[in-house]
Scaffold this active site. Structure first.
Site, mmCIF file in Angstrom:
data_model
loop_
_atom_site.group_PDB
_atom_site.id
_atom_site.type_symbol
_atom_site.label_atom_id
_atom_site.label_comp_id
_atom_site.label_asym_id
_atom_site.label_seq_id
_atom_site.Cartn_x
_atom_site.Cartn_y
_atom_site.Cartn_z
ATOM 1 N N GLY A 69 0.824 -1.207 0.000
ATOM 2 C CA GLY A 69 0.000 0.000 0.000
ATOM 3 C C GLY A 69 0.859 1.258 0.000
ATOM 4 N N THR A 70 1.979 1.199 0.699
ATOM 5 C CA THR A 70 2.871 2.357 0.769
ATOM 6 C C THR A 70 3.371 2.726 -0.626
ATOM 7 O OG1 THR A 70 3.537 1.731 2.998
ATOM 8 C CG2 THR A 70 5.019 3.208 1.809
ATOM 9 N N ASN A 148 -7.039 4.235 9.570
ATOM 10 C CA ASN A 148 -6.599 2.971 10.162
ATOM 11 C C ASN A 148 -6.663 2.971 11.682
ATOM 12 O OD1 ASN A 148 -4.463 4.827 9.142
ATOM 13 N ND2 ASN A 148 -3.181 3.653 10.524
ATOM 14 N N GLN A 176 -7.773 0.289 4.116
ATOM 15 C CA GLN A 176 -8.554 -0.329 5.197
ATOM 16 C C GLN A 176 -9.974 -0.730 4.777
ATOM 17 O OE1 GLN A 176 -7.574 -1.347 8.113
ATOM 18 N NE2 GLN A 176 -5.530 -0.451 8.135
ATOM 19 N N SER A 196 -3.881 -2.861 -0.278
ATOM 20 C CA SER A 196 -2.783 -3.721 0.154
ATOM 21 C C SER A 196 -3.354 -5.080 0.544
ATOM 22 C CB SER A 196 -2.088 -3.073 1.354
ATOM 23 O OG SER A 196 -1.088 -3.923 1.846
ATOM 24 N N HIS A 198 -2.432 -7.542 2.434
ATOM 25 C CA HIS A 198 -2.380 -8.141 3.775
ATOM 26 C C HIS A 198 -3.464 -7.624 4.717
ATOM 27 C CE1 HIS A 198 -0.183 -5.064 6.350
ATOM 28 N NE2 HIS A 198 0.134 -4.583 5.162
ATOM 29 N N THR A 234 10.071 -7.809 -11.702
ATOM 30 C CA THR A 234 9.389 -9.094 -11.921
ATOM 31 C C THR A 234 8.239 -9.247 -10.937
ATOM 32 O OG1 THR A 234 11.452 -10.042 -12.697
ATOM 33 C CG2 THR A 234 9.750 -11.597 -12.003
ATOM 34 N N CYS A 322 6.016 4.042 18.080
ATOM 35 C CA CYS A 322 7.254 4.079 18.850
ATOM 36 C C CYS A 322 8.371 4.547 17.926
ATOM 37 C CB CYS A 322 7.544 2.697 19.390
ATOM 38 S SG CYS A 322 8.542 2.734 20.855
HETATM 39 C C1 LIG Z 1 -4.504 3.368 5.748
HETATM 40 C C2 LIG Z 1 -3.238 2.655 5.387
HETATM 41 N N1 LIG Z 1 -2.547 3.070 4.331
HETATM 42 C C3 LIG Z 1 -1.406 2.471 3.958
HETATM 43 C C4 LIG Z 1 -0.897 1.404 4.659
HETATM 44 C C5 LIG Z 1 0.396 0.800 4.222
HETATM 45 O O1 LIG Z 1 0.195 -0.447 3.606
HETATM 46 P P1 LIG Z 1 1.425 -1.448 3.474
HETATM 47 O O2 LIG Z 1 1.654 -2.033 4.813
HETATM 48 O O3 LIG Z 1 0.970 -2.490 2.483
HETATM 49 O O4 LIG Z 1 2.566 -0.668 2.952
HETATM 50 C C6 LIG Z 1 -1.580 0.941 5.788
HETATM 51 C C7 LIG Z 1 -1.032 -0.170 6.600
HETATM 52 O O5 LIG Z 1 -1.018 -0.119 7.811
HETATM 53 C C8 LIG Z 1 -2.790 1.584 6.157
HETATM 54 O O6 LIG Z 1 -3.474 1.193 7.228
#
Ligand SMILES: Cc1ncc(COP(=O)(O)O)c(C=O)c1O
Length: 388
Positions: A69-70, A148, A176, A196, A198, A234, A322
């Site tokens: 997601g990042t 989140n 989310q 994302s 996961h 890839t 943290c």
């Molecule tokens: C709102 C939101 N954006 C982006 C991310 C980042 O996703 P990733 O962990 O796949 O980089 C998260 C993950 O905690 C998230 O909660």
């Protein structure tokens, strides 16, 4: 173990793992290879692209697979900035995930101008302020769909309409959302949308960026011609296959998340609010994901609660991050006007489809005494009025 931290990550669904395993074992071909062993991998990626497109109600060609997601968030913003170098302004909010906040801060250090929209005490933005913030040199607006930490929802359709009327690109971080709300990318009117795997019972290390057809796009990761030249590298074939299966499951889970999981979350939240004194909810009650509850406990540090919950095998999290040994209060709660004490006393419970009523009851049985014990050991302070 009782897992109430589904906004952090989710359990990989067994059927996701099953779908992935052949591509980690015998089917290790490279999707770019011309022989049929490689074609098999390419076909699996094609199928997954259709599965995630179904989840987003978009065309498969509008999906770019990424590593997380990042990366998707960074890509949308970088694309907008690279394509129109004269536009050096972006608009976002103070409550975004660090994948947007830290990127925005980094851009600001490199000469871009960022407008950080405020939120009210419910965690919601003011749409008039958004209208005013957009300028002739605004390259992109990036606002998350669901927070989140609090689960608070921004009105994405309305925001998209504002951006359209101002001829400015709009990206939403929807990481989310899948499995909890219906997604219809076209109807939403967004230009870019990040997910994302996961967070929806898929594997870590794979994400996607939806890019609306017709939107000008510039790759961020430059390399081979993968993803039709839109993202080099890839493909993570097994991860992408898992993402495809997870997307199917997310659609199937929508009802359960919005009925049973919502009821479990409400039971957890209402019982804690009733049984423990000095507890407040953070974030809007209604404009919220069905699985998330963020509560502040007066006169206690969240870390203390989390450690004692961990001893009982319960996983939850605090909104705090943290950073290099020092515990920063949540930037989301601070932006909502919470005191540092209230932010430090906040716990996020994020439920999921694997949670049961007996797990919630186990938490409810143990939490009041944990809070009493910690309060007995700490100096009382007025959480609701203290501002520091
Ligand atoms: C709102 C939101 N954006 C982006 C991310 C980042 O996703 P990733 O962990 O796949 O980089 C998260 C993950 O905690 C998230 O909660």
């Amino acid at each position: 173990m009782i897992y109430f931290d589904n906004n952090a990550t989710t359990q990989v669904d067994p059927s996701v793992l099953e779908a992935m395993l052949p591509f980690l074992r015998e089917q290790y071909g490279n999707p770019s290879s011309v022989y049929s062993f490689g074609k098999h991998a390419a076909n699996a990626v094609r199928k997954a692209r259709e599965q995630v497109a179904d989840l987003l109600k978009c065309e498969a060609s509008e999906i770019i697979f990424t590593s997380c997601g990042t990366e998707s968030n960074n890509t949308a913003i970088q694309s907008a900035l690279l394509l129109d170098p004269d536009r050096k302004h972006l608009v976002t909010s103070k409550v975004e995930h660090s994948a947007i906040i830290k990127h925005g801060e980094s851009l600001a250090r490199r000469g871009y101008e960022v407008t950080w929209l405020d939120v009210n005490s419910d965690g919601l933005i003011d749409l008039d302020a958004l209208q005013e913030a957009i300028r002739d040199d605004t390259a992109i607006v990036s606002l998350m769909w669901a927070n989140n930490e609090t689960g608070v929802l921004f009105p994405i359709e309305e925001i998209a309409a504002i951006c359209r009327s101002k001829h400015v690109l709009f990206h939403t971080d929807a990481v989310q959302v899948p499995g909890k709300l219906k997604i219809d990318a076209k109807a939403l009117g967004v230009d870019f949308l990040s997910l994302s795997a996961h967070k929806l019972h898929g594997p870590k290390g794979v994400g996607l960026l939806y890019v609306k057809r017709g939107i000008k796009y510039q790759p961020y990761i430059i390399g081979g011609g993968q993803e039709q030249g839109r993202r080099g590298g890839t493909e993570n074939v097994a991860g992408i296959v898992g993402f495809g299966r997870a997307a199917e499951l997310a659609m199937a889970h929508l009802k359960d998340e919005n009925t049973r999981v919502r009821a479990l979350r409400d039971r957890l939240e209402n019982r804690i609010l009733n049984a423990v004194s000095g507890v407040v909810r953070n974030g809007a009650r209604d404009e919220r994901l069905p699985n998330t509850s963020n509560l502040s406990f007066e006169g206690v540090e969240a870390e203390g609660i989390l450690l004692l919950l961990d001893e009982l095998g319960i996983c939850a999290s605090s909104g705090s991050a943290c950073t290099s040994g020092s515990l920063d209060p949540s930037h989301v709660l601070i932006a909502m006007g919470c005191s540092v004490a209230r932010a430090r006393g906040s716990i996020r419970f994020s439920l999921g489809i694997y949670n049961t009523e007996s797990e919630v009851d186990f938490l409810l049985k143990n939490l009041p005494s944990i809070v009493s014990r910690l309060r007995a050991n700490s100096r009382p302070q007025n959480l609701l009025t203290a501002k520091s």
